[in-house]
Scaffold this motif. Structure first.
Motif, PDB file in Angstrom:
ATOM      1  N   GLU A 248       0.834  -1.206   0.000  1.00  0.00           N
ATOM      2  CA  GLU A 248       0.000   0.000   0.000  1.00  0.00           C
ATOM      3  C   GLU A 248       0.869   1.257   0.000  1.00  0.00           C
ATOM      4  N   ILE A 249       1.939   1.261   0.814  1.00  0.00           N
ATOM      5  CA  ILE A 249       2.836   2.424   0.887  1.00  0.00           C
ATOM      6  C   ILE A 249       3.568   2.602  -0.448  1.00  0.00           C
ATOM      7  N   VAL A 250       4.079   1.498  -1.001  1.00  0.00           N
ATOM      8  CA  VAL A 250       4.790   1.564  -2.286  1.00  0.00           C
ATOM      9  C   VAL A 250       3.882   2.122  -3.373  1.00  0.00           C
ATOM     10  N   HIS A 251       2.639   1.640  -3.432  1.00  0.00           N
ATOM     11  CA  HIS A 251       1.705   2.104  -4.473  1.00  0.00           C
ATOM     12  C   HIS A 251       1.360   3.575  -4.284  1.00  0.00           C
ATOM     13  N   GLU A 252       1.200   4.006  -3.037  1.00  0.00           N
ATOM     14  CA  GLU A 252       0.894   5.414  -2.772  1.00  0.00           C
ATOM     15  C   GLU A 252       2.023   6.315  -3.273  1.00  0.00           C
ATOM     16  N   ILE A 253       3.256   5.900  -3.014  1.00  0.00           N
ATOM     17  CA  ILE A 253       4.420   6.679  -3.448  1.00  0.00           C
ATOM     18  C   ILE A 253       4.535   6.665  -4.973  1.00  0.00           C
ATOM     19  N   ARG A 254       4.334   5.482  -5.581  1.00  0.00           N
ATOM     20  CA  ARG A 254       4.424   5.371  -7.042  1.00  0.00           C
ATOM     21  C   ARG A 254       3.391   6.265  -7.722  1.00  0.00           C
ATOM     22  N   GLU A 255       2.178   6.281  -7.195  1.00  0.00           N
ATOM     23  CA  GLU A 255       1.119   7.102  -7.789  1.00  0.00           C
ATOM     24  C   GLU A 255       1.476   8.594  -7.717  1.00  0.00           C
ATOM     25  N   LYS A 256       2.122   8.986  -6.609  1.00  0.00           N
ATOM     26  CA  LYS A 256       2.503  10.393  -6.456  1.00  0.00           C
ATOM     27  C   LYS A 256       3.599  10.766  -7.458  1.00  0.00           C
ATOM     28  N   ILE A 257       4.516   9.830  -7.711  1.00  0.00           N
ATOM     29  CA  ILE A 257       5.596  10.094  -8.689  1.00  0.00           C
ATOM     30  C   ILE A 257       5.017  10.172 -10.101  1.00  0.00           C
ATOM     31  N   VAL A 258       4.108   9.269 -10.429  1.00  0.00           N
ATOM     32  CA  VAL A 258       3.450   9.308 -11.739  1.00  0.00           C
ATOM     33  C   VAL A 258       2.716  10.631 -11.931  1.00  0.00           C
ATOM     34  N   GLU A 259       2.039  11.056 -10.892  1.00  0.00           N
ATOM     35  CA  GLU A 259       1.311  12.337 -10.915  1.00  0.00           C
ATOM     36  C   GLU A 259       2.311  13.492 -11.112  1.00  0.00           C
ATOM     37  N   ALA A 260       3.483  13.392 -10.449  1.00  0.00           N
ATOM     38  CA  ALA A 260       4.486  14.465 -10.515  1.00  0.00           C
ATOM     39  C   ALA A 260       5.085  14.583 -11.900  1.00  0.00           C
ATOM     40  N   ARG A 261       5.180  13.455 -12.600  1.00  0.00           N
ATOM     41  CA  ARG A 261       5.732  13.489 -13.948  1.00  0.00           C
ATOM     42  C   ARG A 261       4.860  14.287 -14.890  1.00  0.00           C
ATOM     43  N   GLY A 262       3.588  14.304 -14.569  1.00  0.00           N
ATOM     44  CA  GLY A 262       2.635  15.099 -15.347  1.00  0.00           C
ATOM     45  C   GLY A 262       2.452  14.596 -16.741  1.00  0.00           C
TER      46      GLY A 262
END
Length: 262
Positions: A248-262
């Protein structure tokens, strides 16, 4: 009251001159408590390695200030251990001699080394024994596997017991199995010495396994867009990487990075 080891206050850094300027880090606030293990992740080019240079005083900020143990950093910070992705072992020195290098460079060890050589050799040998390298103490870097070289690299970074360890993708070039072995080794050394640490990595599982807190930076200019506490008890076994909370923590972080890439 919590004791801060690293305290970045409103720090910005610009690369280049004139019309060729690039804002690499923008008004970043980052605090690392004494004995805390922090991992920094984010998209490529977000300023992770720049952050390492700011913390260690190798680059002065263009705005804001860096404080180490409450003192403003005005140059290279003393007493920091560092380990990098590529092996930086000196090829003409044995494993033991490489690990002992900080004793030759860092005070007060440098002053004491000649008179207390046996004591320092024993200290280095004990650390090598801790990471399973004692039988390779007399081998040269080219006689070691990549994983062994990185074990020796981390030993060299820690042998003089620094209060701050900086890890810049130290296991990135290794196979997955060796990398996981070194996670366990790093965790064991941290639990024994309780140094403060900042780990820069692209491996989100590595970040979550090792860190108390994971910092996610935005794409350039780097800003903190997520701070995620890792509430998984220590010592952590590799089996915890398959548990729901870890995923759950890994996925939360991955989603934030994907979002940051824009």
């Amino acid at each position: 009251m919590e004791q801060l080891y690293v305290d970045l206050r409103n720090v910005s850094l610009v690369y280049g001159d004139g019309d060729e300027q690039t804002l690499a880090i923008d008004r970043l606030d980052l605090k690392v408590r004494e004995g805390e293990f922090v991992a920094v992740v984010g998209p490529s080019g977000c300023g992770k390695s720049t952050l390492m240079k700011l913390v260690t005083g190798l680059l002065p900020p263009d705005g804001g200030a860096v404080f180490i143990q409450g003192r403003k950093a005005t140059g290279p910070v003393m007493g920091v251990g560092m380990a990098f992705q590529n092996s930086t072992l000196l090829p003409w020195r044995s494993t033991l001699s490489n690990v002992m290098l900080p004793f030759e460079l860092v005070q007060p060890h440098r002053k004491r080394l000649r008179r207390n050589a046996d004591e320092y050799v024993e200290k280095a040998r004990r650390l090598l024994d801790t990471v399973g390298l004692l039988e390779f103490a007399d081998k040269f870097p080219w006689e070691l596997s990549g994983g062994m070289q990185q074990r020796a690299n981390v030993c060299r970074a820690l042998v003089h017991e620094p209060k701050l360890l900086m890890l810049d993708e130290p296991f990135g070039a290794l196979d997955a199995f060796t990398r996981e072995e070194l996670w366990l080794m790093t965790q064991a050394l941290w639990m024994k010495q309780r140094f403060s640490s900042i780990l820069v990595t692209h491996d989100l599982r590595e970040a979550v396994f090792l860190a108390d807190r994971v910092i996610v930076l935005s794409k350039r200019p780097g800003r903190i867009i997520l701070e995620r506490q890792v509430d998984i008890p220590r010592p952590r076994a590799l089996s915890c990487t398959f548990e729901p909370l870890f995923s759950e923590i890994v996925h939360e972080i991955r989603e934030k990075i994907v979002e940051a890439r824009g």
